[in-house]
Write an enzyme that holds these catalytic residues in place. Structure first.
Site, mmCIF file in Angstrom:
data_model
loop_
_atom_site.group_PDB
_atom_site.id
_atom_site.type_symbol
_atom_site.label_atom_id
_atom_site.label_comp_id
_atom_site.label_asym_id
_atom_site.label_seq_id
_atom_site.Cartn_x
_atom_site.Cartn_y
_atom_site.Cartn_z
ATOM 1 N N ASP A 148 -0.164 -43.862 32.884
ATOM 2 C CA ASP A 148 -0.881 -44.567 31.816
ATOM 3 C C ASP A 148 -0.459 -46.032 31.825
ATOM 4 O OD1 ASP A 148 -1.761 -45.668 29.414
ATOM 5 O OD2 ASP A 148 -1.290 -43.886 28.229
ATOM 6 N N MET A 149 -1.399 -46.902 32.227
ATOM 7 C CA MET A 149 -1.125 -48.343 32.321
ATOM 8 C C MET A 149 -1.978 -49.104 31.316
ATOM 9 S SD MET A 149 1.219 -48.552 34.677
ATOM 10 C CE MET A 149 1.276 -50.343 34.806
ATOM 11 N N GLU A 150 -1.310 -49.677 30.320
ATOM 12 C CA GLU A 150 -2.002 -50.497 29.322
ATOM 13 C C GLU A 150 -0.990 -51.420 28.661
ATOM 14 O OE1 GLU A 150 -3.250 -48.069 25.815
ATOM 15 O OE2 GLU A 150 -2.498 -46.389 27.000
ATOM 16 N N TRP A 151 -1.479 -52.512 28.117
ATOM 17 C CA TRP A 151 -0.592 -53.407 27.379
ATOM 18 C C TRP A 151 -0.194 -52.743 26.071
ATOM 19 C CZ3 TRP A 151 0.972 -56.336 30.868
ATOM 20 C CH2 TRP A 151 0.150 -57.100 31.701
ATOM 21 N N TYR A 189 -4.632 -43.961 34.453
ATOM 22 C CA TYR A 189 -5.360 -44.217 33.206
ATOM 23 C C TYR A 189 -5.199 -45.687 32.853
ATOM 24 C CZ TYR A 189 -6.292 -44.517 28.173
ATOM 25 O OH TYR A 189 -6.780 -44.884 26.945
#
Length: 265
Positions: A148-151, A189
């Protein structure tokens, strides 16, 4: 005479039997993977889809973490939840309180599931991969693991935003370590802003699970391929309390079954 009486007894027993008695009961593990085709869940904050409506997709699922406590998985499955992504770890030291429960109960109810890791930009990727491996068992029946890659601008401990080259390098490190351990190519993701900020259109070779709650992925990500699409974070799913994330598999029911055969063994 005794033989004749025995034959009469067997005949009576057969007459008293039902089809259910003669056919083995279906356990959760071999029950249908798609209970409801193309379900249309309610939404507490619905989006007006002008094209590419999510309910045109045959296979829907959800994703859960500690915020979804004690899900009634049989009810969720009966309503149309055909798969689940389950949060396992975050960073290099956080383990989701409900992972073990969700992991066991989805399997017990025949719901294909995958574990996911939420990336933390203040811990090296290799350490995060080791933490994920330490906490998520190897289960050949599970779907591939997810990164899961998100800021995370609301993080109380880490608000770093590395440059795009560093982000992609860290992703590569995590993905390669995890793939070697589990023997399956992980899923990525991500969200629209993170995808754009880090030029992930150039980061190929992995299946993508894309978040897009205000438009079809082709409107937000262009032609970038995707395997799963998260279309709402405010859905209402029977068996789950409060707002729920809902996702679709990008393909037909037949394609879904083929994808499962290829990725859950």
């Amino acid at each position: 005479m005794r033989r004749f009486a025995a034959l009469i007894t067997l005949t009576l027993l057969a007459a008293c039997s039902t089809a259910g008695d003669l056919v083995p009961s279906m356990s959760p593990s071999n029950s249908p993977t798609v209970a409801v085709r193309a379900p249309r869940f309610e939404d507490s904050k619905p989006h007006e889809w002008d094209s590419g409506t999510p309910w045109n997709y045959a296979v829907h699922g959800t994703d859960v973490s500690k915020y979804q406590t004690s899900v009634d998985w049989p009810t969720a499955k009966a309503s149309g939840i055909s798969f689940a992504f389950i949060k396992a770890t975050e960073g290099g030291d956080r383990f989701d309180d409900y992972f073990n429960e969700h992991w066991a109960r989805t399997k017990a109810n025949g719901i294909p599931r995958a574990a996911y890791h939420f990336f933390y930009f203040c811990t090296p990727a290799a350490a995060q991969a080791r933490w994920f491996i330490e906490n998520v068992p190897v289960d050949r029946s599970a779907m591939p693991p997810v990164l899961d890659m998100e800021w995370n601008p609301q993080s109380p401990t880490c608000r770093l935003r590395p440059d795009s080259a560093t982000v992609r390098a860290e992703m590569t490190t995590f993905l390669e370590i995890v793939e070697r351990h589990y023997g399956k190519k992980p899923i990525i993701y991500t969200s629209v802003d993170f995808f754009d900020d880090n030029d992930l259109s150039t980061f190929r070779g992995y299946p993508y699970w894309l978040r897009s709650v205000a438009g079809h992925p082709r409107q937000k990500y262009g032609s970038h391929p995707f395997t799963f699409w998260q279309y709402t974070g405010t859905g209402i799913v029977p068996g789950m309390t409060g707002k729920s994330d809902i996702n679709v598999f990008n393909g037909s029911e037949a394609a879904w079954k083929k994808w499962l055969r290829q990725n859950t063994h």
